[in-house]
Design a protein around this motif. Structure first.
Motif, PDB file in Angstrom:
ATOM      1  N   TYR A  47      84.348  45.208  21.181  1.00 11.43           N
ATOM      2  CA  TYR A  47      83.215  44.259  21.150  1.00 11.43           C
ATOM      3  C   TYR A  47      82.853  43.922  22.380  1.00 11.43           C
ATOM      4  CZ  TYR A  47      83.918  43.451  16.108  1.00 11.43           C
ATOM      5  OH  TYR A  47      84.092  43.429  14.960  1.00 11.43           O
ATOM      6  N   ARG A 192      71.703  45.409  16.767  1.00 10.36           N
ATOM      7  CA  ARG A 192      72.840  45.559  17.565  1.00 10.36           C
ATOM      8  C   ARG A 192      73.590  46.871  17.188  1.00 10.36           C
ATOM      9  NH1 ARG A 192      77.835  41.376  18.096  1.00 10.36           N
ATOM     10  NH2 ARG A 192      77.598  40.831  20.270  1.00 10.36           N
ATOM     11  N   LEU A 197      74.861  42.395  10.113  1.00 13.22           N
ATOM     12  CA  LEU A 197      74.970  42.368   8.620  1.00 13.22           C
ATOM     13  C   LEU A 197      73.418  42.436   8.140  1.00 13.22           C
ATOM     14  CD1 LEU A 197      77.371  39.737   7.498  1.00 13.22           C
ATOM     15  CD2 LEU A 197      77.499  42.032   7.232  1.00 13.22           C
ATOM     16  N   GLY A 222      77.771  37.102  15.924  1.00 12.80           N
ATOM     17  CA  GLY A 222      77.251  38.592  16.270  1.00 12.80           C
ATOM     18  C   GLY A 222      76.024  38.545  16.832  1.00 12.80           C
TER      19      GLY A 222
HETATM   20  C1  LIG Z   1      81.663  41.315  12.601  1.00 12.88           C
HETATM   21  S1  LIG Z   1      80.749  40.615  14.056  1.00 12.88           S
HETATM   22  C2  LIG Z   1      79.640  39.228  13.329  1.00 12.88           C
HETATM   23  C3  LIG Z   1      78.440  39.952  12.968  1.00 12.88           C
HETATM   24  C4  LIG Z   1      77.319  39.136  12.128  1.00 12.88           C
HETATM   25  N1  LIG Z   1      77.712  38.657  11.018  1.00 12.88           N
HETATM   26  C5  LIG Z   1      75.924  39.697  12.328  1.00 12.88           C
HETATM   27  O1  LIG Z   1      75.580  39.829  11.072  1.00 12.88           O
HETATM   28  O2  LIG Z   1      75.444  40.043  13.265  1.00 12.88           O
HETATM   29  C6  LIG Z   1      81.949  39.316  14.772  1.00 12.88           C
HETATM   30  C7  LIG Z   1      81.494  38.654  16.022  1.00 12.88           C
HETATM   31  O3  LIG Z   1      82.653  37.768  16.150  1.00 12.88           O
HETATM   32  C8  LIG Z   1      82.757  37.610  17.405  1.00 12.88           C
HETATM   33  N2  LIG Z   1      84.039  36.740  17.840  1.00 12.88           N
HETATM   34  C9  LIG Z   1      85.151  37.175  17.909  1.00 12.88           C
HETATM   35  N3  LIG Z   1      85.988  36.287  18.119  1.00 12.88           N
HETATM   36  C10 LIG Z   1      85.296  35.080  18.092  1.00 12.88           C
HETATM   37  C11 LIG Z   1      85.798  33.881  18.533  1.00 12.88           C
HETATM   38  N4  LIG Z   1      87.123  33.491  18.654  1.00 12.88           N
HETATM   39  N5  LIG Z   1      84.821  32.782  18.600  1.00 12.88           N
HETATM   40  C12 LIG Z   1      83.569  33.163  18.371  1.00 12.88           C
HETATM   41  N6  LIG Z   1      83.153  34.297  18.429  1.00 12.88           N
HETATM   42  C13 LIG Z   1      83.996  35.278  18.151  1.00 12.88           C
HETATM   43  C14 LIG Z   1      82.381  38.975  17.911  1.00 12.88           C
HETATM   44  O4  LIG Z   1      82.161  38.820  19.424  1.00 12.88           O
HETATM   45  C15 LIG Z   1      81.503  39.482  17.233  1.00 12.88           C
HETATM   46  O5  LIG Z   1      80.359  39.375  17.624  1.00 12.88           O
END
Ligand SMILES: C[S@@+](CC[C@H](N)C(=O)[O-])C[C@H]1O[C@@H](n2cnc3c(N)ncnc32)[C@H](O)[C@@H]1O
Length: 317
Positions: A47, A192, A197, A222
Motif C-alpha cells: 500500500y 487508484r 471498490l 482508500g
Molecule cells: C482496501 S483499501 C480501501 C479501499 C476503499 N474502500 C476504496 O473504495 O477506495 C484499505 C485502505 O486502508 C488504509 N489503511 C490501512 N491501515 C489503516 C489504518 N490503520 N488507518 C487508516 N487507514 C488505514 C490503506 O492505506 C488502504 O488505502
C-alpha cells in the motif's frame, strides 16, 4: 476527547489523515448512522501508506477487533455496520460481531478476485457482513432491481408467466447475492491502481442504510469511494486514511463520479433498464403490455441528474 484537524473537508464531510484507531477514539459515541469498513485483507499487498499487510492471523484478527470495537461504539442504536472482506476473515470477524450486534445478512458479492488455484475452488465472491446495533435497523430501504434480461436482445431471462401485472413497477426485491457489481477496471472510473471498490456497491449500501443528512463512517478511505457515494447523495461523512492523496485528488473533480452515479441511479428502482428496452426495440421484441412499466417513468434517480423518459422507448416497441 482529543480534537483533530481534518486534512480535507466539504460542507458534508471530514477526512483525517491518521490511524483509524485514533480517529475512532475521537468520535462521539452513538453518533453514526452507517459504518462501513473495507480494511486491508492481510494478503501481503503493497500500500502507498506502507502498512504491514502480512501479519500473523491472530494479530490481524486482534487488530480488526480493535477498530470494530471503535466502530460499534460510534454507532447509534439502530445504526448499521457493514464489513467487506474475504470469507476467510469474515467468518471469525462475523462471530465476533455477532456477540455485540444483531446479525442481518451475509451478502455474497459475486466478483472473481484471484486466479484459479490447483486443488481449490475458484475464489469468486467477497463477503459483505451486515449487522445492526439493537434489534432492527432504524433505516432500511434497499434498492429494487431491474428484471434480468439477455444482454443481446433484452428479453427476460426468466418467464414471469401470469405474474407480469403483479410485478412492482419499481423492480424486483434485492437478494443477498449480488451478481451485478462490476470489478473496478474501467480507466474512466478507476480511481487508484488497486483496491478501489465499485461506486455501484457503495451507492447501494449508502442508500440502503442511511438517509440524506445521516452520518456515514468509513475508517479505511482508500480512494474515497464511500465518501463520494455519501457526498453525492447528500449524506454527511467522516473518514480516515493513512495516505489521503488519492481521495483529495478525486474530490478535486467529481464530475466523472457524478455522471457515473447518475447512470447507476437511472438503472435501479425500475422494472426494465432503458438499455434493455432499447435492445428489445432493436430486436423487434415488444414488451408485454401486462407489465406496469409506464408508471415508473420518472423519479428513479435521486441525484438530480436527468433520467431519460422510459415512455419513448416503451411505446416505440
Ligand atoms: C482496501 S483499501 C480501501 C479501499 C476503499 N474502500 C476504496 O473504495 O477506495 C484499505 C485502505 O486502508 C488504509 N489503511 C490501512 N491501515 C489503516 C489504518 N490503520 N488507518 C487508516 N487507514 C488505514 C490503506 O492505506 C488502504 O488505502
Amino acid at each position: 476527547m482529543m480534537t483533530m484537524i481534518p486534512i480535507f473537508q466539504t460542507p458534508l464531510g471530514r477526512l483525517f489523515q491518521a490511524d483509524c484507531q485514533v480517529v475512532l477514539s475521537t468520535l462521539e459515541p452513538e453518533s453514526v448512522d452507517l459504518a462501513f469498513a473495507d480494511p486491508p485483507f492481510n494478503l501481503g499487498k503493497q500500500y502507498t501508506s506502507n502498512i504491514n499487510d502480512a501479519k500473523a492471523s491472530h494479530e490481524y484478527l486482534e487488530w480488526c477487533q480493535t477498530w470494530l470495537d471503535g466502530m460499534i461504539r460510534a454507532l447509534k442504536p439502530g445504526g448499521s455496520l457493514f464489513l467487506w472482506n474475504l470469507p476467510k476473515w469474515n467468518l471469525p470477524l462475523g462471530a465476533y460481531l455477532g456477540e455485540r450486534l444483531t446479525f442481518r445478512h451475509w451478502i455474497t458479492v459475486d466478483i472473481k478476485y484471484s486466479l484459479p488455484i490447483n486443488g481449490r475452488l475458484y475464489p469468486s465472491h467477497y463477503s459483505l457482513l451486515y449487522f445492526v446495533k439493537g434489534k432492527k435497523p432504524a433505516i432500511f430501504h434497499p434498492d429494487r432491481q431491474p428484471i434480468l434480461c439477455c444482454r443481446h436482445c433484452g428479453g427476460e431471462l426468466k418467464d414471469y408467466g401470469g405474474y407480469k401485472d403483479k410485478m412492482n413497477p419499481k423492480g424486483v426485491n434485492l437478494s443477498d447475492v449480488w451478481t451485478d457489481i462490476p470489478p473496478v477496471r474501467h480507466t474512466k472510473y478507476k480511481k487508484r491502481e488497486a483496491n478501489a471498490l465499485s461506486l455501484k456497491l457503495m451507492d447501494r449500501i449508502v442508500t440502503m442504510a442511511s438517509d440524506p443528512g445521516s452520518l456515514v463512517l468509513d475508517p479505511f478511505g482508500g480512494s474515497g469511494t464511500t465518501y463520494v457515494a455519501a457526498e453525492l447523495t447528500g449524506r454527511r461523512w467522516i473518514g480516515s486514511e493513512l495516505d489521503c492523496s488519492s481521495i483529495i485528488k478525486r474530490f478535486d473533480g467529481l464530475d466523472a463520479d457524478r455522471e457515473h452515479l447518475s447512470q447507476i441511479h437511472s438503472s435501479k428502482n425500475i422494472l426494465f433498464t432503458n438499455a434493455d428496452l432499447e435492445k428489445r426495440r432493436k430486436a423487434g421484441k415488444p414488451l408485454s403490455k401486462s407489465y406496469r412499466v409506464s408508471e415508473i417513468i420518472e423519479g428513479a434517480c435521486t441525484c438530480n441528474a436527468a433520467t431519460p423518459k422510459q415512455s419513448n422507448l416503451f411505446n416505440a416497441s
